[in-house]
Design a protein around this motif. Structure first.
Motif, PDB file in Angstrom:
ATOM      1  N   HIS A  43       0.934  -1.148  -0.049  1.00  0.00           N
ATOM      2  CA  HIS A  43      -0.014  -0.130  -0.016  1.00  0.00           C
ATOM      3  C   HIS A  43       0.748   0.975   0.095  1.00  0.00           C
ATOM      4  N   LEU A 116     -22.231 -12.230  -1.750  1.00  0.00           N
ATOM      5  CA  LEU A 116     -21.270 -11.122  -1.678  1.00  0.00           C
ATOM      6  C   LEU A 116     -20.080 -11.305  -0.766  1.00  0.00           C
ATOM      7  N   GLY A 117     -20.197 -12.129   0.049  1.00  0.00           N
ATOM      8  CA  GLY A 117     -18.867 -12.497   0.905  1.00  0.00           C
ATOM      9  C   GLY A 117     -18.877 -14.157   0.971  1.00  0.00           C
ATOM     10  N   LYS A 120     -16.812 -11.597   4.286  1.00  0.00           N
ATOM     11  CA  LYS A 120     -15.310 -11.288   3.897  1.00  0.00           C
ATOM     12  C   LYS A 120     -15.430 -10.211   2.922  1.00  0.00           C
ATOM     13  N   GLY A 121     -14.416  -9.277   3.060  1.00  0.00           N
ATOM     14  CA  GLY A 121     -14.403  -8.331   2.002  1.00  0.00           C
ATOM     15  C   GLY A 121     -15.167  -7.234   2.294  1.00  0.00           C
ATOM     16  N   VAL A 122     -15.666  -6.623   1.386  1.00  0.00           N
ATOM     17  CA  VAL A 122     -16.609  -5.248   1.436  1.00  0.00           C
ATOM     18  C   VAL A 122     -17.727  -5.326   2.179  1.00  0.00           C
ATOM     19  N   GLN A 265       2.086  -8.684   3.235  1.00  0.00           N
ATOM     20  CA  GLN A 265       1.535  -9.672   2.027  1.00  0.00           C
ATOM     21  C   GLN A 265       2.308  -9.684   0.665  1.00  0.00           C
ATOM     22  N   ASP A 294      -4.951 -15.196   2.859  1.00  0.00           N
ATOM     23  CA  ASP A 294      -5.677 -16.387   2.643  1.00  0.00           C
ATOM     24  C   ASP A 294      -4.914 -17.927   2.899  1.00  0.00           C
ATOM     25  N   ARG A 329     -12.076  -5.048  10.401  1.00  0.00           N
ATOM     26  CA  ARG A 329     -12.056  -6.205   9.524  1.00  0.00           C
ATOM     27  C   ARG A 329     -13.022  -7.305  10.037  1.00  0.00           C
TER      28      ARG A 329
ATOM     29  N   ARG B 114      -7.114  -2.591  -2.795  1.00  0.00           N
ATOM     30  CA  ARG B 114      -6.658  -4.076  -2.413  1.00  0.00           C
ATOM     31  C   ARG B 114      -7.216  -4.352  -0.964  1.00  0.00           C
ATOM     32  N   GLY B 117     -10.203  -6.300  -0.194  1.00  0.00           N
ATOM     33  CA  GLY B 117     -10.252  -7.703  -0.654  1.00  0.00           C
ATOM     34  C   GLY B 117      -9.286  -8.421   0.341  1.00  0.00           C
ATOM     35  N   PRO B 118      -8.247  -8.647   0.052  1.00  0.00           N
ATOM     36  CA  PRO B 118      -7.737  -8.715  -1.413  1.00  0.00           C
ATOM     37  C   PRO B 118      -8.446  -9.916  -2.366  1.00  0.00           C
ATOM     38  N   GLU B 119      -8.735  -9.789  -3.382  1.00  0.00           N
ATOM     39  CA  GLU B 119      -9.116 -11.147  -4.303  1.00  0.00           C
ATOM     40  C   GLU B 119     -10.077 -11.861  -3.717  1.00  0.00           C
ATOM     41  N   LYS B 120     -11.230 -11.247  -2.900  1.00  0.00           N
ATOM     42  CA  LYS B 120     -12.315 -11.986  -2.533  1.00  0.00           C
ATOM     43  C   LYS B 120     -13.385 -11.096  -2.352  1.00  0.00           C
ATOM     44  N   GLY B 121     -14.817 -11.712  -2.208  1.00  0.00           N
ATOM     45  CA  GLY B 121     -16.051 -10.810  -2.058  1.00  0.00           C
ATOM     46  C   GLY B 121     -16.087  -9.846  -3.109  1.00  0.00           C
ATOM     47  N   ILE B 123     -15.335  -7.125  -4.356  1.00  0.00           N
ATOM     48  CA  ILE B 123     -14.309  -6.338  -5.304  1.00  0.00           C
ATOM     49  C   ILE B 123     -13.897  -7.439  -6.367  1.00  0.00           C
ATOM     50  N   ASN B 307     -10.700 -17.593  -4.673  1.00  0.00           N
ATOM     51  CA  ASN B 307      -9.412 -17.347  -5.251  1.00  0.00           C
ATOM     52  C   ASN B 307      -8.468 -18.434  -5.277  1.00  0.00           C
TER      53      ASN B 307
END
Lengths: 437, 437
Positions: A43, A116-117, A120-122, A265, A294, A329, B114, B117-121, B123, B307
């Protein structure tokens, strides 16, 4: 004593029976990338931001919650909070907290939205923002800071807030209750101790990846003067740079202070192992997020996970040596309770993730509760601290001699100054409007 | 031969050099919950929906992509697609596909986004919709159906589309290349075979959880008449119901046909084991999603993962016996290529997830490619089929004798009829406007 602007109208005879009549959510962003604050290997230019939730009730009392984001895409979380609003508005607080497990599941398992999960995520970030506001409202209703609300709750009621779905192979409700009942011994003593000494913290403010060496040295000098003894360094972009920066910091802080490193990560599994071996001479206590969040089997030494099911497996697989809970989170207090209890069962120390905007304000409540009512242990434990953006909160964290001092104001400490919200709202606030000129 | 309304203007001398000048995304929903189509133990009332993406180019050629959702919350995915648009618009196709790995990472690893997510849900679903449209555009540009574009690509180019981050401990780029080169043998023969026979399918259309017994019997009778020999049943809400429904179906289809069951994440680990043992007498080939999709260690027998990092571990841990790829939950063709290659390495059969709206149209391309260029094996392999909503596509799937027949039209088969999109757009389309009356 209740404080806060909304309390004049609050009628105590109706306590808990007030109804949530409105939910608003705003996209609040701080242009932190301009000075490389918060920069790390993945980031590189974060603008610390939040989806900021306000719950209005018919009593006049208000609940405040947020989830932390990095700038772009905050509008997606805002959109997700708006989609959850229909599940919250119209409910009275009593109805929610008398079956908090059911309410948690209502939000996380809506039969159309869970696609949508799930969790997880958004959509999970949005869930956290909404639930954080509900917990804030509950604590304000009781006239207590959130940590104290939790500390005073009966084990049975605490357990009733946890959704045990998918974790009963590691922790059942009965077992959780048992752990909490056992940990009651010495509770008052620990609460008094926290009030006096506070909870130990470490600082990440000195060594963001984008800081030049001189700034890094100056920040270390200042931090040492203020009593800090534990320091975290961002690594992972360039090995030579990392070696040089770790060497500077180890020299500055001396051999007895504690150093942690965080790769955010950046690496594959083999890369992580070889890179970290090159930094071993600086004796880091831990290496944080070496690879994909993950990747349970990928030798992750420590990780921030997105939900209790991931934490469960990291613990089962002995894939982490420190648990980093996160107030935004994970699914708010409810899911953090499950993780604190699992970490206790596996005897793994909890060192919360904080920083960003509001994360320090929120997570201090959880770690205070953990010490007083669950772990009863301070060895190898400390809570992250980053010295940014606290001035935007009505009740900012209080750090004394590198310790978090227990908040005294009612609620969950994430109410922002209304002037801050107005100036930083994206894209219409003045801070952002002026930047485009 | 190129077909399709937009092709008149397309100038072949500019092939691959056309530029994406606009991205639009629409929220398209079908009120499937009215008839309990698609209902299962966790999703009791799905309205099959899509975030539907259209890419306009300066050549006049158009790319179409989508990701599948269950109704509520589709607007969140739409919002996420809009946030990704700035990374796509302005690029020419050549620029994207000449470094497709880089473009994939641009979308999945934006330094601010990112975090979501990242890379999940949400997004990652949005990423899939956008990338599906890019692949559709590429295939149309070449005048080939997507599966044929993939089959004709050199192994080196295929591998250049895959992001190996976080999976190199299981599959390196060199190894992937080696697998693809080895599988070239017999390729033409398998392509001819697919053109003639098609790819074997199974049906999920007979036994949604909300269907009454009589409807279930009638659907089984009809399906048997049409040549179906493999059937999937939704379970997990009520054990007695499940026993009765599985008994009916096993009686209807006889002892030699194949039965699969799907619990859609309903159970905890111990619950799954005891429940499934009660259904063992009906001899299911697999039990699908018995518990949390995140629970690698929880004895998941089969799973749809979000993913490649999750798939990697399920394979490493021998936690699944069948791999279900998904054209919309994974990051489009790029990430599915990684998973197909890992499944091949671990010798686990791939049986794609399909159904919903558009999933059959999309995933048929991937499984055809898998057979022709990767697995070269049909044992224990079949692709899910659900007989819903195909009439809304310009090039719907063709099923013959329970087999998917290879698409002939250029592209990725997910262009919807414009009249459908207009009628089903949420909330302004007539289908939804009329419902509110």
């Amino acid at each position: 004593v209740l404080r806060g602007k909304n309390l004049g109208k609050f009628n105590f005879r109706d306590k808990m029976l007030h109804k949530i009549i409105n939910l608003t959510v705003r996209d609040v962003r701080f242009p932190t990338s301009l000075d490389q604050h918060g920069s790390d290997a993945m980031h590189t230019d974060p603008d610390y931001s939040a989806a900021y939730v306000v719950l209005d009730t018919d009593s006049g009392l208000t609940g405040f919650g947020l989830t932390f984001t990095l700038g772009k895409g905050t509008e997606i979380v805002v959109c997700a909070v708006e989609a959850l609003a229909r599940l919250v508005v119209g409910k009275c607080l009593q109805e929610i907290v008398s079956d908090f497990r059911g309410f948690y599941r209502l939000l996380t398992s809506d039969s159309q939205m869970r696609w949508l999960g799930p969790e997880k995520g958004v959509i999970h970030l949005a869930t956290a923002a909404v639930l954080n506001a509900v917990w804030d409202l509950w604590a304000r209703t009781e006239g207590k800071p959130l940590w104290k609300l939790l500390v005073d709750m009966e084990p049975k009621q605490l357990v009733s807030c946890i959704d045990f779905r998918y974790i009963t192979d590691v922790l059942t409700e009965e077992e959780a209750l048992d752990l909490l009942v056992k940990a009651q011994e010495g509770k008052q003593h620990r609460e008094d101790q926290m009030q006096k000494e506070g909870y130990p913290a470490y600082t990440t403010s000195c060594a963001w990846l984008g800081y030049p060496d001189e700034q890094l040295k100056q920040l270390c000098t200042d931090a040492l003067k203020s009593g800090w003894t534990r320091f975290k360094v961002k690594v992972g972009a360039d090995l030579e740079d990392d070696v040089r920066r770790c060497r500077i910091i180890r020299q500055m802080i001396g051999p007895d202070n504690t150093l942690m490193i965080d790769a955010n990560q950046r690496w594959d599994v083999a890369e992580a192992i070889s890179w970290v071996s090159k930094l071993a001479e600086f004796r880091p206590l831990w290496i944080e997020e070496p690879t994909s969040p993950d990747d349970i089997l990928g030798h992750a030494a420590i990780s921030k996970c997105q939900n209790r099911v991931m934490f469960k497996q990291f613990l089962q697989a002995s894939a982490l040596q420190f648990v980093q809970i996160d107030s935004c989170r994970l699914g708010s207090v409810n899911e953090n309770l499950a993780v604190l209890l699992m970490a206790h069962k596996f005897n793994v120390p909890v060192c919360p993730h904080a920083g960003g905007v509001g994360l320090c304000e929120l997570v201090q409540h959880l770690i205070l509760f953990d010490y007083i009512c669950v772990s009863a242990d301070l060895r190898n434990r400390m809570c992250e601290y980053v010295d940014h953006l606290h001035e935007h909160f009505t009740c900012p964290v209080v750090i004394q001699d590198a310790h978090y001092m227990p908040p005294k104001d009612p609620g969950y400490s994430c109410e922002m100054l209304e002037s801050t919200v107005q100036r930083h709202q994206y894209p219409e606030g003045n801070v952002w409007k002026n930047m485009k000129k």
